[in-house]
Design an enzyme around this catalytic site. Structure first.
Site, PDB file in Angstrom:
ATOM      1  N   LYS A   8     -11.439  -4.834  -6.470  1.00  0.00           N
ATOM      2  CA  LYS A   8     -12.135  -3.660  -6.998  1.00  0.00           C
ATOM      3  C   LYS A   8     -11.186  -2.757  -7.770  1.00  0.00           C
ATOM      4  O   LYS A   8     -11.622  -1.964  -8.600  1.00  0.00           O
ATOM      5  CB  LYS A   8     -12.786  -2.884  -5.860  1.00  0.00           C
ATOM      6  N   LYS A  33      -5.950 -12.042  -7.196  1.00  0.00           N
ATOM      7  CA  LYS A  33      -7.249 -12.103  -6.527  1.00  0.00           C
ATOM      8  C   LYS A  33      -8.218 -11.084  -7.126  1.00  0.00           C
ATOM      9  O   LYS A  33      -7.802  -9.977  -7.475  1.00  0.00           O
ATOM     10  CB  LYS A  33      -6.989 -11.748  -5.050  1.00  0.00           C
ATOM     11  N   LYS A  72       0.826  -1.212   0.000  1.00  0.00           N
ATOM     12  CA  LYS A  72       0.000   0.000   0.000  1.00  0.00           C
ATOM     13  C   LYS A  72       0.852   1.251   0.000  1.00  0.00           C
ATOM     14  O   LYS A  72       0.483   2.255  -0.614  1.00  0.00           O
ATOM     15  CB  LYS A  72      -0.958  -0.002   1.199  1.00  0.00           C
TER      16      LYS A  72
END
Ligand code: TRP
Length: 337
Positions: free
Chosen positions: A204, A201, A119
């Site tokens: 969004k 995976k 992140k």
């Protein structure tokens, strides 16, 4: 002889960040399995809104998604009478224990968290302190409820491991304060990969490969038609995640929504190509999501009901959380009020 009636149920807890709209991966990998567990376990599920602000959010969107997520939990089968459903920020003990656990977690440990590294790389303009200490808040989320099991995806296992290290350290100093939680990675839970890139995976952040629970049916249909399949020459429906990750992912999805085994699916589509298989998976998904979407819409119109659910949930959660927090305050030497 043991009286099973009086044996307390084992406790489970999990949360999802309302950072994006829920998708098929959240449903098949997590929420669908949660709904089946209320019989056997005492379950707590929450909207992790405090975690969400480690990445900058639009306030109106965050508010909408938090309530929508609650409606979707219920629409997916989580009965609020049998599960404790709440919004993280409504239970102030999370922030309080989070701070304390910050002081029992090492800089080096937090530096090794792969999610932090990912992140931080993706949001270089906002590598804030909360993003770094997020696993301490997650440990607090967990430990307040003294759960036996924490259902999480593979990507969260490292955070549960860190939580276990914190328990060991804390209990080593103060005695048995926290119960040691176990990560719970269900065998039955489907790990759903992205339709456009089956090596990662479903997420969004790759919307063309992601099927959202509230998405219009035409869009779902189109995404399945365009799903990436494999360039092998046989072009048959066969489960082989190594060599045929795209088709295998579609089989996982089809199996999860129809309850059929891989063998049965291979037979069903014997002699037929991907051109028949892909839309069939799309239709099966559409059928599964339709009642969930309709029920979510109905619930979203009933604001008073949703409010009553999250208020009651926060009250139940606070009661349990407060007991743990009191114990912690006492052990570490805070003066009792
Ligand atoms: N960190 C989890 C995620 O991003 C969400 C989460 C927050 C969570 N607190 C938790 C999951 C406690 C399980 C238990 O997916």
């Amino acid at each position: 002889m043991e009286n099973t009636e009086n044996t307390p149920k084992k406790v489970m807890l999990s949360g999802i960040q309302p950072s994006g709209d829920l998708h098929l991966g959240n449903y098949l990998g997590a929420i669908k399995n949660w709904a089946e567990r209320a019989e056997q376990y005492d379950c707590f599920y929450f909207m992790a809104d405090m975690h969400t602000i480690t990445v900058r959010q639009n306030p109106a969107d965050l508010r909408r998604r938090t309530v929508e997520q609650l409606a979707q939990y219920i629409a997916c089968g989580l009965d609020p009478e049998r599960n404790t459903l709440f919004i993280q920020s409504h239970v102030h003990q999370h922030a309080e224990l989070g701070w304390i656990l910050n002081c029992y977690t090492m800089f080096g440990e937090l530096s090794r968290m792969t999610q932090f590294k990912d992140k931080a790389a993706r949001h270089q303009e906002n590598v804030n302190g909360g993003l770094f200490t997020y696993p301490c808040l997650m440990a607090a989320d967990i430990l307040l409820y003294q759960p036996d099991y924490v259902p999480v995806g593979e990507d969260q296992k490292q955070h549960v491991e860190l939580t276990r290290n914190i328990v060991q350290r804390f209990n080593g100093i103060y005695g048995e304060v926290f119960k040691m939680p176990e990560p719970f990675i269900p065998k039955a839970g489907a790990r759903v990969m992205g339709l456009s890139a089956p090596d990662t995976k479903m997420s969004k952040s790759v919307p063309e490969g992601c099927v959202f629970l509230m998405e219009p049916e035409e869009d779902i249909r189109r995404k399945f038609k365009r799903a990436v399949t494999d360039s092998d020459t046989e072009r048959c429906v066969h489960y082989d995640p190594e060599r045929k990750p795209g088709v295998s992912n579609l089989m996982t999805i089809y199996s999860a929504v129809t309850g059929r085994s891989y063998d049965e699916i291979e037979k069903e589509f014997e002699g037929q190509g991907y051109g028949v298989f892909k839309p069939a998976v799309g239709e099966a998904v559409i059928e599964t999501l339709r009642p969930i979407r309709e029920e979510t819409r109905r619930l979203l119109k009933d604001k008073a009901y949703l409010e009553s659910v999250y208020r009651a949930g926060a009250e139940k959660a606070s009661y349990v959380a407060e007991k743990t927090l009191r114990k912690v305050y006492k052990k570490i030497g805070f003066v009792q009020r």
